[in-house]
Design a protein around this motif. Sequence first.
Motif, PDB file in Angstrom:
ATOM      1  N   UNK A 138       0.860  -1.191   0.000  1.00  0.00           N
ATOM      2  CA  UNK A 138       0.000   0.000   0.000  1.00  0.00           C
ATOM      3  C   UNK A 138       0.896   1.241   0.000  1.00  0.00           C
ATOM      4  N   UNK A 139       1.478   1.572  -1.129  1.00  0.00           N
ATOM      5  CA  UNK A 139       2.373   2.736  -1.182  1.00  0.00           C
ATOM      6  C   UNK A 139       1.647   4.003  -0.710  1.00  0.00           C
ATOM      7  N   UNK A 140       2.297   4.766   0.162  1.00  0.00           N
ATOM      8  CA  UNK A 140       1.714   6.016   0.638  1.00  0.00           C
ATOM      9  C   UNK A 140       0.728   5.856   1.775  1.00  0.00           C
ATOM     10  N   UNK A 141       0.498   4.631   2.244  1.00  0.00           N
ATOM     11  CA  UNK A 141      -0.471   4.423   3.325  1.00  0.00           C
ATOM     12  C   UNK A 141       0.031   5.072   4.611  1.00  0.00           C
ATOM     13  N   UNK A 142      -0.891   5.611   5.410  1.00  0.00           N
ATOM     14  CA  UNK A 142      -0.549   6.124   6.734  1.00  0.00           C
ATOM     15  C   UNK A 142      -0.607   4.979   7.745  1.00  0.00           C
ATOM     16  N   UNK A 143       0.347   4.939   8.650  1.00  0.00           N
ATOM     17  CA  UNK A 143       0.356   3.936   9.706  1.00  0.00           C
ATOM     18  C   UNK A 143       0.419   4.648  11.052  1.00  0.00           C
ATOM     19  N   UNK A 144      -0.578   4.369  11.895  1.00  0.00           N
ATOM     20  CA  UNK A 144      -0.662   4.954  13.230  1.00  0.00           C
ATOM     21  C   UNK A 144      -0.530   3.823  14.250  1.00  0.00           C
ATOM     22  N   UNK A 145       0.343   4.009  15.207  1.00  0.00           N
ATOM     23  CA  UNK A 145       0.510   3.030  16.269  1.00  0.00           C
ATOM     24  C   UNK A 145      -0.078   3.599  17.554  1.00  0.00           C
ATOM     25  N   UNK A 146      -0.757   2.759  18.328  1.00  0.00           N
ATOM     26  CA  UNK A 146      -1.395   3.243  19.549  1.00  0.00           C
ATOM     27  C   UNK A 146      -1.247   2.215  20.659  1.00  0.00           C
ATOM     28  N   UNK A 147      -1.569   2.658  21.852  1.00  0.00           N
ATOM     29  CA  UNK A 147      -1.421   1.780  23.016  1.00  0.00           C
ATOM     30  C   UNK A 147      -2.396   2.211  24.103  1.00  0.00           C
ATOM     31  N   UNK A 148      -2.909   1.237  24.811  1.00  0.00           N
ATOM     32  CA  UNK A 148      -3.708   1.536  25.991  1.00  0.00           C
ATOM     33  C   UNK A 148      -4.460   0.310  26.461  1.00  0.00           C
TER      34      UNK A 148
END
Length: 491
Positions: free
Chosen positions: A266-276
């Motif tokens: 997925x070229x250009x895809x945004x990746x967000x990492x989270x935790x909780x």
Amino acid sequence: MRFDFDQRRFIDTGDGQTLPAVTDARQTLSWQALHDEVDAWIDQAQRAGVQAGVPLVIVGHKEAGFLVAMLGCLMLGVPFVPVDAINPVERQRRIVDIVRAAVIHDAASGSFAAGCADPAPLAEPDIAYIMFTSGSTGDPKGVQIGTDSLALFAGWIRDCLTLGPAPAFMDQMLFSFDFSLFNVAGALVTGGSCVLCAREIIADHAAFIDYLARSKVSVWASTPSFIRQQLLAPGFNQAGLPDLRVFVFGAESLTPALAGTLWQRFPGIRIINSYGPTEATCSTTWVEIDDALRRAAPNPFPIGRAKPYAEVFLQDGEICVAGDHVMRGYINRPDLNRTLLFRHNGKRAYHTGDLGQIDADGLVTFRGRIDDQIKLHGYRIELAEVDAALTRLPGVRAGATIALKRPDGSALRMVGFIETEAPLPADDGLHPLPDGMHDWKTVLGERLPTYMIPSELIACAGFPTTPTDKVDRKKLEQRYLAARLSKKQES
């Protein structure tokens, strides 16, 4: 149209009534249809004896009716208790008794049934929902989350993540897994849509991708383990899912190897990492993997910085969180509340049991669980650190480690498992290492001290996962022990 979590009601924005709000395997409800369904549900619920402040248990699996019931509860001031139908009946009844629910709602049939014999309102006011997690004693623990905490969470999605107009959220996680509320709250607060994905749909890779493509899914939130399962499907790429714009991860560590594979597909895809933890309303920290982090490629990627309404700090290496998003306590568990909850800067605070590091910029990195920490030959070892090192081996997509223990509970040795990029037989078995990996101990020795290198390394076609799509170390151990027993019997 959208749903306002502060006022707990639908807001007519003057447009969008005909846009999709929720899709399941049978139907798509527009925003106006969803509003009408919720109004009808509220009328039925009140006639069935549902009352404000008294918990309602909702049982089902990825039906639009489940989401309708949750919204109806929020509007009525009824704490909802989501229980997936995958749970055994005995566990369902135990949850009903713990919360003293007056009524049980079956989301699949739309019916209502009597709950426990002595229902009662909660001692805590203004509870939005009670989410149950596994308890060490075998009894599930009920996490009480306030309506204000849920509103803060929804507002963060709306105000901080920049997901675009009317985003469509892929939702495959059980409603009884709090991470699924990211998709529900996200879709509702933004005026988007929630695309519910039942187990039957997910089981067929091609049908699953087609379903998501037709639903124009743009936001994908899941555990990394679930993504690795999808990588087996050739259509899991930008061409197959042309509307997909954002991946959001949580509940497990995100490695550069997995993120790199996603950027290839997925070229250009945004990746967000989270935790909780569940006890802190789904998530407390987040970070977008920008170009600088991508170049640095720390293993694993950091889990982010504290949200605007949260504080994250360390006590003896343990991640602690504080803020109005922290739970109102476990229901009927004053012992746990005394142990795990405390006050910090005038706010509720919680000991997560997770280990971490925080840099000078407030960026948090997860370093494993306190209960996944072992002592081997006198050394303290975090299994998560060994997992991360395994993913650095060439041709490896994911790693997991178990500790074999003596009858007295002391660690005997570690065994490592890897998912390889090269295909293996699609079974639940264990396999020899691929050609070219004979020197794996030497390669690991470049990153780990000798005492942290597993005594054995085994390849798997895929790791077993829990119902919440996390790697299941216990099942890995069971597979390993079963394979050893089988070999002994053959010899």
